[in-house]
Design a protein around this motif. Structure first.
Motif, PDB file in Angstrom:
ATOM      1  N   TYR A 106       0.863  -1.179   0.000  1.00 47.85           N
ATOM      2  CA  TYR A 106       0.000   0.000   0.000  1.00 47.85           C
ATOM      3  C   TYR A 106       0.899   1.227   0.000  1.00 47.85           C
ATOM      4  N   GLY A 107       0.512   2.230  -0.754  1.00 46.57           N
ATOM      5  CA  GLY A 107       1.271   3.475  -0.814  1.00 46.57           C
ATOM      6  C   GLY A 107       0.489   4.611  -0.179  1.00 46.57           C
ATOM      7  N   VAL A 108      -0.279   4.296   0.846  1.00 47.19           N
ATOM      8  CA  VAL A 108      -1.139   5.280   1.498  1.00 47.19           C
ATOM      9  C   VAL A 108      -0.273   6.285   2.243  1.00 47.19           C
ATOM     10  N   SER A 109      -0.560   7.562   2.072  1.00 47.76           N
ATOM     11  CA  SER A 109       0.306   8.625   2.587  1.00 47.76           C
ATOM     12  C   SER A 109       0.535   8.552   4.089  1.00 47.76           C
ATOM     13  N   ASN A 110      -0.479   8.190   4.874  1.00 44.90           N
ATOM     14  CA  ASN A 110      -0.264   8.166   6.320  1.00 44.90           C
ATOM     15  C   ASN A 110       0.605   6.977   6.755  1.00 44.90           C
ATOM     16  N   GLU A 111       0.877   6.063   5.861  1.00 48.61           N
ATOM     17  CA  GLU A 111       1.736   4.914   6.154  1.00 48.61           C
ATOM     18  C   GLU A 111       3.188   5.177   5.755  1.00 48.61           C
ATOM     19  N   GLU A 112       3.414   6.087   4.839  1.00 51.26           N
ATOM     20  CA  GLU A 112       4.738   6.251   4.259  1.00 51.26           C
ATOM     21  C   GLU A 112       5.818   6.543   5.297  1.00 51.26           C
ATOM     22  N   GLU A 113       5.540   7.427   6.234  1.00 53.05           N
ATOM     23  CA  GLU A 113       6.550   7.767   7.246  1.00 53.05           C
ATOM     24  C   GLU A 113       6.832   6.588   8.164  1.00 53.05           C
ATOM     25  N   ARG A 114       5.782   5.864   8.553  1.00 53.79           N
ATOM     26  CA  ARG A 114       5.984   4.695   9.425  1.00 53.79           C
ATOM     27  C   ARG A 114       6.757   3.598   8.693  1.00 53.79           C
ATOM     28  N   PHE A 115       6.449   3.405   7.412  1.00 54.34           N
ATOM     29  CA  PHE A 115       7.152   2.389   6.622  1.00 54.34           C
ATOM     30  C   PHE A 115       8.625   2.773   6.483  1.00 54.34           C
ATOM     31  N   LYS A 116       8.881   4.029   6.207  1.00 55.10           N
ATOM     32  CA  LYS A 116      10.260   4.510   6.081  1.00 55.10           C
ATOM     33  C   LYS A 116      11.017   4.301   7.391  1.00 55.10           C
ATOM     34  N   ALA A 117      10.393   4.646   8.508  1.00 58.47           N
ATOM     35  CA  ALA A 117      11.039   4.460   9.816  1.00 58.47           C
ATOM     36  C   ALA A 117      11.308   2.978  10.081  1.00 58.47           C
ATOM     37  N   TRP A 118      10.367   2.124   9.714  1.00 61.29           N
ATOM     38  CA  TRP A 118      10.547   0.681   9.900  1.00 61.29           C
ATOM     39  C   TRP A 118      11.734   0.186   9.076  1.00 61.29           C
ATOM     40  N   ARG A 119      11.822   0.658   7.833  1.00 58.97           N
ATOM     41  CA  ARG A 119      12.943   0.266   6.965  1.00 58.97           C
ATOM     42  C   ARG A 119      14.286   0.674   7.570  1.00 58.97           C
ATOM     43  N   GLU A 120      14.249   1.773   8.325  1.00 56.71           N
ATOM     44  CA  GLU A 120      15.485   2.283   8.952  1.00 56.71           C
ATOM     45  C   GLU A 120      15.740   1.638  10.318  1.00 56.71           C
ATOM     46  N   GLY A 121      14.895   0.665  10.696  1.00 54.30           N
ATOM     47  CA  GLY A 121      15.153  -0.089  11.916  1.00 54.30           C
ATOM     48  C   GLY A 121      14.198   0.145  13.081  1.00 54.30           C
ATOM     49  N   PHE A 122      13.279   1.098  12.946  1.00 55.03           N
ATOM     50  CA  PHE A 122      12.339   1.340  14.043  1.00 55.03           C
ATOM     51  C   PHE A 122      11.410   0.148  14.237  1.00 55.03           C
ATOM     52  N   ARG A 123      11.201  -0.234  15.480  1.00 54.38           N
ATOM     53  CA  ARG A 123      10.215  -1.254  15.830  1.00 54.38           C
ATOM     54  C   ARG A 123       9.443  -0.747  17.040  1.00 54.38           C
ATOM     55  N   HIS A 124       8.136  -0.991  17.059  1.00 47.95           N
ATOM     56  CA  HIS A 124       7.323  -0.595  18.201  1.00 47.95           C
ATOM     57  C   HIS A 124       7.802  -1.319  19.447  1.00 47.95           C
ATOM     58  N   ASP A 125       7.819  -0.600  20.541  1.00 46.73           N
ATOM     59  CA  ASP A 125       8.173  -1.176  21.839  1.00 46.73           C
ATOM     60  C   ASP A 125       6.885  -1.680  22.480  1.00 46.73           C
ATOM     61  N   PRO A 126       6.763  -2.993  22.683  1.00 49.16           N
ATOM     62  CA  PRO A 126       5.532  -3.527  23.293  1.00 49.16           C
ATOM     63  C   PRO A 126       5.216  -2.898  24.645  1.00 49.16           C
ATOM     64  N   GLY A 127       6.209  -2.399  25.344  1.00 43.78           N
ATOM     65  CA  GLY A 127       5.978  -1.800  26.652  1.00 43.78           C
ATOM     66  C   GLY A 127       5.592  -0.332  26.610  1.00 43.78           C
ATOM     67  N   ASP A 128       5.636   0.297  25.438  1.00 48.13           N
ATOM     68  CA  ASP A 128       5.359   1.732  25.317  1.00 48.13           C
ATOM     69  C   ASP A 128       4.110   1.957  24.476  1.00 48.13           C
ATOM     70  N   ARG A 129       2.955   1.605  25.045  1.00 46.70           N
ATOM     71  CA  ARG A 129       1.685   1.702  24.321  1.00 46.70           C
ATOM     72  C   ARG A 129       1.393   3.121  23.834  1.00 46.70           C
ATOM     73  N   ALA A 130       1.848   4.114  24.563  1.00 44.98           N
ATOM     74  CA  ALA A 130       1.569   5.506  24.185  1.00 44.98           C
ATOM     75  C   ALA A 130       2.204   5.876  22.844  1.00 44.98           C
ATOM     76  N   SER A 131       3.228   5.144  22.425  1.00 48.67           N
ATOM     77  CA  SER A 131       3.919   5.483  21.173  1.00 48.67           C
ATOM     78  C   SER A 131       3.288   4.816  19.954  1.00 48.67           C
ATOM     79  N   TRP A 132       2.319   3.950  20.155  1.00 44.87           N
ATOM     80  CA  TRP A 132       1.727   3.210  19.051  1.00 44.87           C
ATOM     81  C   TRP A 132       0.816   4.104  18.218  1.00 44.87           C
ATOM     82  N   TRP A 133       0.353   3.565  17.107  1.00 45.84           N
ATOM     83  CA  TRP A 133      -0.434   4.242  16.078  1.00 45.84           C
ATOM     84  C   TRP A 133      -1.705   4.853  16.656  1.00 45.84           C
ATOM     85  N   ARG A 134      -1.630   6.094  17.028  1.00 47.55           N
ATOM     86  CA  ARG A 134      -2.765   6.818  17.586  1.00 47.55           C
ATOM     87  C   ARG A 134      -3.269   7.809  16.555  1.00 47.55           C
TER      88      ARG A 134
END
Length: 175
Positions: free
Chosen positions: A28-56
């Motif tokens: 999917y090339g949906v605009s609101n996903e592009e930044e998260r996908f880019k960050a993931w490609r650069e190594g970002f992973r959600h921290d299971p212990g930091d719920r406040a940082s998740w997709w809000r």
């Protein structure tokens, strides 16, 4: 079919029993996903212990909807080996599950004999469809609403057939 589409929060707020979502694309090339996908490609992973940082605010909306007793299910039909984008989606799906969504994955080769609609969709209370239209490169081409009984039946039957064969998120291994 109407071209006037209520906000997603309104569609879920009016839902009383079930909301199901079928995804059938490998990227999917949906605009609101592009930044998260880019960050993931650069190594970002959600921290299971930091719920406040998740997709809000999406996860808050799902949590509130499930809290009202609405069952929210998502099924994804994927090619294997999976695309990089599906790998990205899989890595963050634990947040959807934590918010109360039930998520399953179906390898595309196991969906060959299922009659599927031509587009991804959300189906609310088995009566209202929100079609998700995409361009060839995966960008959003805009949603559409339908209450056509034949289309709602197709979507309901397709989703249930996929759901019955699909693997729960916790058991699906990326290939």
């Amino acid at each position: 079919m109407s071209s006037s589409v209520p906000p997603f929060s309104e569609l879920l707020a009016n839902c009383t029993r079930s909301a199901v979502h079928l995804e059938m694309r490998d990227a999917y090339g949906v605009s609101n996903e592009e930044e998260r996908f880019k960050a993931w490609r650069e190594g970002f992973r959600h921290d299971p212990g930091d719920r406040a940082s998740w997709w809000r605010p999406w996860l808050d909306l799902i949590q509130e909807t499930v809290g009202r007793g609405v069952v929210v299910r998502r099924a994804r039909i994927v090619s294997e080996p999976v695309s990089e984008y599906i790998h990205f989606e899989h890595s963050g799906t634990f947040t959807n599950v934590a918010a109360g969504e039930q998520v399953r994955w179906l390898p595309r080769r196991r969906a060959s004999d299922i009659a599927l609609p031509g587009n991804d969709f959300w189906l609310f209370d088995d009566r209202l469809i929100r079609w998700n239209h995409f361009t060839g490169d995966g960008a959003s081409a805009g949603p559409e609403i339908s209450e056509d009984p034949a289309a709602t039946t197709l979507c309901s039957e397709a989703f249930e057939a996929v759901w019955a064969r699909a693997v729960p998120h916790e058991q699906y291994e990326i290939r």
